[in-house]
Scaffold this motif. Structure first.
Motif, PDB file in Angstrom:
ATOM      1  N   LEU A 207       0.817  -1.220   0.000  1.00 29.49           N
ATOM      2  CA  LEU A 207       0.000   0.000   0.000  1.00 29.49           C
ATOM      3  C   LEU A 207       0.847   1.266   0.000  1.00 29.49           C
ATOM      4  CD1 LEU A 207      -2.542  -1.197   2.705  1.00 29.49           C
ATOM      5  CD2 LEU A 207      -3.050  -0.906   0.276  1.00 29.49           C
ATOM      6  N   VAL A 208       1.976   1.211   0.693  1.00 35.89           N
ATOM      7  CA  VAL A 208       2.824   2.394   0.848  1.00 35.89           C
ATOM      8  C   VAL A 208       4.201   2.079   0.268  1.00 35.89           C
ATOM      9  CG1 VAL A 208       3.840   4.019   2.472  1.00 35.89           C
ATOM     10  CG2 VAL A 208       1.608   2.998   2.961  1.00 35.89           C
ATOM     11  N   LYS A 209       4.607   2.843  -0.689  1.00 38.26           N
ATOM     12  CA  LYS A 209       5.936   2.671  -1.267  1.00 38.26           C
ATOM     13  C   LYS A 209       6.917   3.553  -0.494  1.00 38.26           C
ATOM     14  CE  LYS A 209       4.055   0.082  -4.364  1.00 38.26           C
ATOM     15  NZ  LYS A 209       4.162  -1.386  -4.228  1.00 38.26           N
ATOM     16  N   PRO A 210       7.711   2.947   0.401  1.00 43.06           N
ATOM     17  CA  PRO A 210       8.592   3.760   1.256  1.00 43.06           C
ATOM     18  C   PRO A 210       9.658   4.496   0.459  1.00 43.06           C
ATOM     19  CG  PRO A 210       9.102   1.430   1.471  1.00 43.06           C
ATOM     20  CD  PRO A 210       7.855   1.512   0.658  1.00 43.06           C
ATOM     21  N   LYS A 211       9.921   5.711   0.873  1.00 44.48           N
ATOM     22  CA  LYS A 211      10.966   6.528   0.246  1.00 44.48           C
ATOM     23  C   LYS A 211      12.326   6.109   0.791  1.00 44.48           C
ATOM     24  CE  LYS A 211       7.908  10.508  -0.401  1.00 44.48           C
ATOM     25  NZ  LYS A 211       6.694   9.830   0.079  1.00 44.48           N
ATOM     26  N   SER A 264     -13.524   9.357   6.867  1.00 41.77           N
ATOM     27  CA  SER A 264     -13.775  10.761   6.530  1.00 41.77           C
ATOM     28  C   SER A 264     -13.405  11.098   5.086  1.00 41.77           C
ATOM     29  CB  SER A 264     -12.993  11.670   7.485  1.00 41.77           C
ATOM     30  OG  SER A 264     -11.587  11.531   7.276  1.00 41.77           O
ATOM     31  N   GLY A 265     -12.691  10.207   4.427  1.00 40.57           N
ATOM     32  CA  GLY A 265     -12.275  10.461   3.048  1.00 40.57           C
ATOM     33  C   GLY A 265     -10.916  11.122   2.931  1.00 40.57           C
ATOM     34  N   ALA A 266     -10.247  11.393   4.054  1.00 44.12           N
ATOM     35  CA  ALA A 266      -8.917  12.002   4.007  1.00 44.12           C
ATOM     36  C   ALA A 266      -7.904  11.060   3.350  1.00 44.12           C
ATOM     37  CB  ALA A 266      -8.456  12.371   5.417  1.00 44.12           C
ATOM     38  N   ILE A 267      -8.144   9.762   3.496  1.00 45.28           N
ATOM     39  CA  ILE A 267      -7.326   8.740   2.845  1.00 45.28           C
ATOM     40  C   ILE A 267      -8.241   7.913   1.961  1.00 45.28           C
ATOM     41  CG2 ILE A 267      -5.841   6.722   3.188  1.00 45.28           C
ATOM     42  CD1 ILE A 267      -5.001   7.870   5.863  1.00 45.28           C
ATOM     43  N   GLU A 268      -7.812   7.663   0.742  1.00 40.59           N
ATOM     44  CA  GLU A 268      -8.652   6.915  -0.200  1.00 40.59           C
ATOM     45  C   GLU A 268      -8.782   5.452   0.225  1.00 40.59           C
ATOM     46  OE1 GLU A 268      -8.844   5.767  -4.974  1.00 40.59           O
ATOM     47  OE2 GLU A 268      -7.152   6.914  -4.148  1.00 40.59           O
ATOM     48  N   ASN A 269      -9.994   4.959   0.202  1.00 37.53           N
ATOM     49  CA  ASN A 269     -10.277   3.569   0.579  1.00 37.53           C
ATOM     50  C   ASN A 269     -10.074   2.671  -0.648  1.00 37.53           C
ATOM     51  OD1 ASN A 269     -11.023   1.419   2.200  1.00 37.53           O
ATOM     52  ND2 ASN A 269     -13.216   1.731   1.880  1.00 37.53           N
ATOM     53  N   VAL A 270      -8.818   2.384  -0.937  1.00 40.19           N
ATOM     54  CA  VAL A 270      -8.465   1.624  -2.139  1.00 40.19           C
ATOM     55  C   VAL A 270      -8.755   0.140  -1.942  1.00 40.19           C
ATOM     56  CG1 VAL A 270      -6.681   3.286  -2.768  1.00 40.19           C
ATOM     57  CG2 VAL A 270      -6.090   1.323  -1.336  1.00 40.19           C
ATOM     58  N   PRO A 271      -8.783  -0.639  -3.022  1.00 39.76           N
ATOM     59  CA  PRO A 271      -8.978  -2.090  -2.890  1.00 39.76           C
ATOM     60  C   PRO A 271      -7.872  -2.729  -2.057  1.00 39.76           C
ATOM     61  CG  PRO A 271      -9.362  -1.404  -5.148  1.00 39.76           C
ATOM     62  CD  PRO A 271      -8.802  -0.213  -4.444  1.00 39.76           C
ATOM     63  N   ALA A 272      -8.221  -3.762  -1.328  1.00 38.43           N
ATOM     64  CA  ALA A 272      -7.252  -4.466  -0.483  1.00 38.43           C
ATOM     65  C   ALA A 272      -6.230  -5.199  -1.339  1.00 38.43           C
ATOM     66  CB  ALA A 272      -7.977  -5.449   0.427  1.00 38.43           C
ATOM     67  N   ALA A 286     -12.801  -6.797  -0.906  1.00 33.91           N
ATOM     68  CA  ALA A 286     -12.424  -6.102   0.327  1.00 33.91           C
ATOM     69  C   ALA A 286     -11.669  -4.816   0.019  1.00 33.91           C
ATOM     70  CB  ALA A 286     -11.582  -7.006   1.209  1.00 33.91           C
ATOM     71  N   LYS A 287     -11.802  -3.854   0.922  1.00 32.68           N
ATOM     72  CA  LYS A 287     -11.147  -2.557   0.781  1.00 32.68           C
ATOM     73  C   LYS A 287     -10.066  -2.376   1.847  1.00 32.68           C
ATOM     74  CE  LYS A 287     -13.754  -0.898  -2.584  1.00 32.68           C
ATOM     75  NZ  LYS A 287     -13.212  -0.468  -3.889  1.00 32.68           N
ATOM     76  N   LEU A 288      -9.348  -1.267   1.730  1.00 30.86           N
ATOM     77  CA  LEU A 288      -8.298  -0.952   2.694  1.00 30.86           C
ATOM     78  C   LEU A 288      -8.860  -0.878   4.109  1.00 30.86           C
ATOM     79  CD1 LEU A 288      -5.457  -0.091   3.500  1.00 30.86           C
ATOM     80  CD2 LEU A 288      -6.012   2.228   2.760  1.00 30.86           C
ATOM     81  N   LYS A 289     -10.066  -0.362   4.261  1.00 34.87           N
ATOM     82  CA  LYS A 289     -10.691  -0.278   5.581  1.00 34.87           C
ATOM     83  C   LYS A 289     -10.810  -1.649   6.223  1.00 34.87           C
ATOM     84  CE  LYS A 289     -14.893   1.242   7.952  1.00 34.87           C
ATOM     85  NZ  LYS A 289     -16.241   1.847   7.795  1.00 34.87           N
TER      86      LYS A 289
END
Length: 329
Positions: A207-211, A264-272, A286-289
């Motif tokens: 989900l997160v590509k670390p820098k 709240s929508g501050a973070i997009e609820n992308v597919p799992a 399933a979603k990220l939530k």
């Protein structure tokens, strides 16, 4: 002269144990007749294999490149079975091929979401207070660095959270070997915790590509934390487990805030990610939530396990004297 030179090279190769690939080198082949070259490439087992690999049937010649690569991969799997280590074909419940090597279907599970997320171990003595204050101090730089970037925060959190179970399981394993006594299942329980936390990390990395600087921070933090926790566990397992219990309480708080931003929508609820769907047996849509919800439940279970382990030590007992919570995610 050609025959003498050829005999000398062949004898020397056989005595030195050289394989057929070497027999077919430029040192030999110029002296060999065409019909002898075929004999040399089939002279030994390795050579026979090499000869077979070089022979291409008309059907194989018509195969596309991808099919050829697949055929080569299948051949390599068959060759590895000589050592008895080839894996049988594993499928999902729907019959599709199991795509993961990092975990198997029997290691996946449905997360228990009914666990109480609000439980908190109130510090009762000096060592408890030390553990609690230590965790609160560790949270300050994390809040300053990541703020509300909960994806990056979770990634960093999991690289640290997967360390205590491995350290505790390793030291209990060595203790069991030294004292010739059973561990009561606690070695496996702590290693299960470490593996579960590692799977959290594998999910978050999707989900997160670390820098680059975040990767550098992970190296520094893990290096310091591993050695510090190793020494702490040797000196006082009761304090070590208590600290982990409080770290898991902070993890529950962080994932709760993560869920608030998702709702709240501050973070997009992308597919799992696919790995999360298979590991937690989530629905295909399933979603990220859903993923964050099951990870938070896992952290709550780890909270209970470590506070329980600390309580056993505070009672003056060893972990092996109490039943280990095996399979308790």
């Amino acid at each position: 002269m050609k025959f003498i030179a050829l005999s000398y090279v062949v004898r020397r190769a056989l005595l030195n144990g050289r394989n057929c690939n070497r027999l077919g080198s430029t040192a030999v082949m110029p002296y060999a007749a065409p019909e002898m070259r075929l004999l040399f490439t089939g002279a030994a087992n390795g050579g026979l294999f090499y000869w077979k690999r070089t022979m291409v049937s008309p059907a194989e010649a018509k195969l596309p490149e991808k099919d050829k690569e697949k055929a080569e991969a299948e051949k390599s799997v068959v060759e590895s079975s000589y050592w008895g280590i080839s894996r049988p074909k594993i499928v999902r419940e729907d019959g599709t091929e199991w795509p993961w090597n990092c975990f198997m279907p029997w290691e996946s599970y449905h997360s228990n979401l009914s666990i109480d997320l609000t439980k908190h171990h109130v510090p009762k003595n000096f060592l408890d207070k030390v553990a609690y204050r230590t965790v609160k101090l560790l949270r300050i730089p994390t809040d300053l660095f990541f703020q509300r970037r909960y994806g990056c925060r979770a990634m960093m959190l999991e690289t640290v959270a997967a360390v205590p179970g491995m350290v505790g399981g390793m030291l209990l394993h060595l203790r069991s070997l030294r004292k010739f006594q059973q561990s009561g299942g606690w070695i496996k329980a702590l290693l299960e915790e470490a593996e579960n936390e590692r799977m959290h990390l594998m999910t978050m990395v999707e989900l997160v590509k670390p820098k680059w600087y975040e990767r550098l921070l992970v190296l520094a933090v893990q290096g310091v934390f591993f050695n510090a926790f190793f020494v702490l566990y040797i000196l006082s397992p009761k304090v070590a487990h208590r600290i982990v219990g409080y770290l898991e309480e902070e993890a529950i708080h962080s994932y709760t805030e993560y869920l608030k931003d998702l709702e709240s929508g501050a973070i997009e609820n992308v597919p799992a990610p696919a790995i999360a769907i298979d590991y937690w047996r989530l629905p295909k849509d399933a979603k990220l939530k859903d993923v964050i919800t099951v990870i938070r439940a896992d952290e709550a279970h780890h909270r209970d396990v470590n506070h329980f382990a600390s309580d056993i030590h505070f009672q003056g007992k060893e972990l092996r004297e109490a039943p280990a919570p095996l399979g308790y995610h």
